[in-house]
Design an enzyme around this catalytic site. Structure first.
Site, PDB file in Angstrom:
ATOM      1  N   THR A   1      38.905  13.553 -13.267  1.00  0.00           N
ATOM      2  CA  THR A   1      38.874  13.958 -14.670  1.00  0.00           C
ATOM      3  C   THR A   1      39.182  15.437 -14.838  1.00  0.00           C
ATOM      4  O   THR A   1      39.568  15.876 -15.914  1.00  0.00           O
ATOM      5  CB  THR A   1      37.490  13.630 -15.267  1.00  0.00           C
ATOM      6  OG1 THR A   1      37.134  12.293 -14.926  1.00  0.00           O
ATOM      7  CG2 THR A   1      37.493  13.761 -16.782  1.00  0.00           C
TER       8      THR A   1
ATOM      9  N   TYR B   1      35.031  10.107  -1.340  1.00  0.00           N
ATOM     10  CA  TYR B   1      35.431   9.629  -2.663  1.00  0.00           C
ATOM     11  C   TYR B   1      36.421   8.483  -2.469  1.00  0.00           C
ATOM     12  O   TYR B   1      37.552   8.699  -2.056  1.00  0.00           O
ATOM     13  CB  TYR B   1      36.053  10.786  -3.445  1.00  0.00           C
ATOM     14  CG  TYR B   1      36.517  10.478  -4.859  1.00  0.00           C
ATOM     15  CD1 TYR B   1      36.219   9.282  -5.503  1.00  0.00           C
ATOM     16  CD2 TYR B   1      37.265  11.428  -5.558  1.00  0.00           C
ATOM     17  CE1 TYR B   1      36.631   9.030  -6.788  1.00  0.00           C
ATOM     18  CE2 TYR B   1      37.691  11.191  -6.855  1.00  0.00           C
ATOM     19  CZ  TYR B   1      37.385   9.995  -7.462  1.00  0.00           C
ATOM     20  OH  TYR B   1      37.814   9.746  -8.747  1.00  0.00           O
TER      21      TYR B   1
ATOM     22  N   LYS C   1      31.125   8.303  -3.281  1.00  0.00           N
ATOM     23  CA  LYS C   1      31.408   7.867  -4.648  1.00  0.00           C
ATOM     24  C   LYS C   1      32.353   6.686  -4.578  1.00  0.00           C
ATOM     25  O   LYS C   1      33.462   6.793  -4.055  1.00  0.00           O
ATOM     26  CB  LYS C   1      32.035   8.985  -5.474  1.00  0.00           C
ATOM     27  CG  LYS C   1      32.392   8.529  -6.894  1.00  0.00           C
ATOM     28  CD  LYS C   1      33.152   9.587  -7.677  1.00  0.00           C
ATOM     29  CE  LYS C   1      33.523   9.047  -9.060  1.00  0.00           C
ATOM     30  NZ  LYS C   1      34.328  10.011  -9.851  1.00  0.00           N
TER      31      LYS C   1
END
Length: 297
Positions: free
Chosen positions: A46, A134, A163
């Site tokens: 993001t 991630y 994540k």
């Protein structure tokens, strides 16, 4: 059930020339901290890390770490296309004072399990920081499997969390079940906002979700309800978040939608993204309708 936590993969504020907007970024961090969020992840997906130069990334690390100043956790996304660049940026973040780095694997070419394990292992052996893996197979073209993860944990003590940005909760559950016996403190976080409670019930720790840029108070209240085991409140916030998930469907990518929504809430930033156009008036009307329904306007 473990104590819940919610971290924000924060948007990055730029000026009209695509330079970092220092005051804008600081305003975002303050908005999140005052909203009660548990941590801020700088340069996640993001945050448009993929469009930033190495110089900009280091500048943003300095801005973020110094301003957040350990008031909440500060993680930094440091995944680059090569081991060398990833190590360089990770150690820069560690020296600046970040609490951990979050590393996505290389994107464009798919990687086999052996290459994934070697890539993360080479980085972990050279990085002076806690590391969160991630996993985002929709963007990288490959999955970091539970088996690869377990082997990495057995070799590298500084890999402390993961994540998992996958829609199938079964994938995250398999990671938890395979690692929890030998590594009960390994932190498992979902990459989808709506899965927070599901991940906690499965033995995980929380979420890193983009909607908290807009409404950190909603997500911090949801975390509080989970930690207090208030089932009625948990259900209430689950429904609120489910409704907010519609924001993800308005535009691809999601980032211009989030910046417009934050501006509508009064966060003093510009709509500027490095590579993406602002959303249209029609899309803005959809954003406004969702926000009004959620009592965010």
């Amino acid at each position: 059930m473990k104590k819940a936590q919610f971290l924000t993969p924060v948007v990055t504020a730029f000026d009209e020339n695509a330079n970092l907007d220092v005051k804008g970024n600081q305003a975002i961090y303050e908005h999140l901290i005052q909203g009660g969020i548990d941590g801020i992840v700088v340069m996640g997906s993001t945050g448009e890390f993929f469009a930033m130069s190495m110089e900009q990334k280091k500048q943003l690390i300095d801005i973020a770490v110094s301003y957040i100043n350990h008031r909440v956790k500060c993680f930094v996304g440091t995944g680059c296309m090569t081991v060398q660049e990833t190590v360089e940026l990770s150690n820069y973040a560690a020296k600046a004072g970040a609490d951990a780095v979050m590393i996505i694997s290389p994107y464009y070419f798919s990687m086999n399990p052996g290459d994934i394990e070697k890539w993360y292992g080479d980085i972990a052996s050279q990085v002076n920081s806690d590391i969160y893996i991630y996993n985002f197979p929709d963007r990288t073209g490959h999955d970091i499997s539970p088996e690869v993860t377990l082997r990495l944990l057995r070799q590298h003590k500084n890999i402390v969390g993961y994540k998992d940005t996958v829609e199938a909760l079964g994938h995250t559950r398999a990671l938890i079940e395979l690692t929890k016996a030998d590594f009960p403190d390994f932190v498992m976080l979902s990459g989808y906002d709506e899965n927070l409670a599901h991940v906690l019930l499965s033995g995980g720790n929380g979420c890193i979700g983009g909607l908290s840029n807009l409404a950190p108070e909603t997500f911090s209240a949801w975390v509080k309800a989970i930690n207090e085991q208030d089932l009625c409140k948990i259900e209430e916030y689950q429904r609120k978040v489910n409704a907010l998930m519609e924001l993800y469907t308005i535009n691809t990518p999601f980032i211009p939608v989030m910046k417009k929504a934050m501006i509508l809430r009064g966060v003093p930033i510009q709509e500027k993204c490095i590579e993406f156009s602002p959303i249209t008036a029609e899309q803005t009307a959809k954003v406004t309708a969702i926000m009004k329904k959620a009592n965010l306007l």
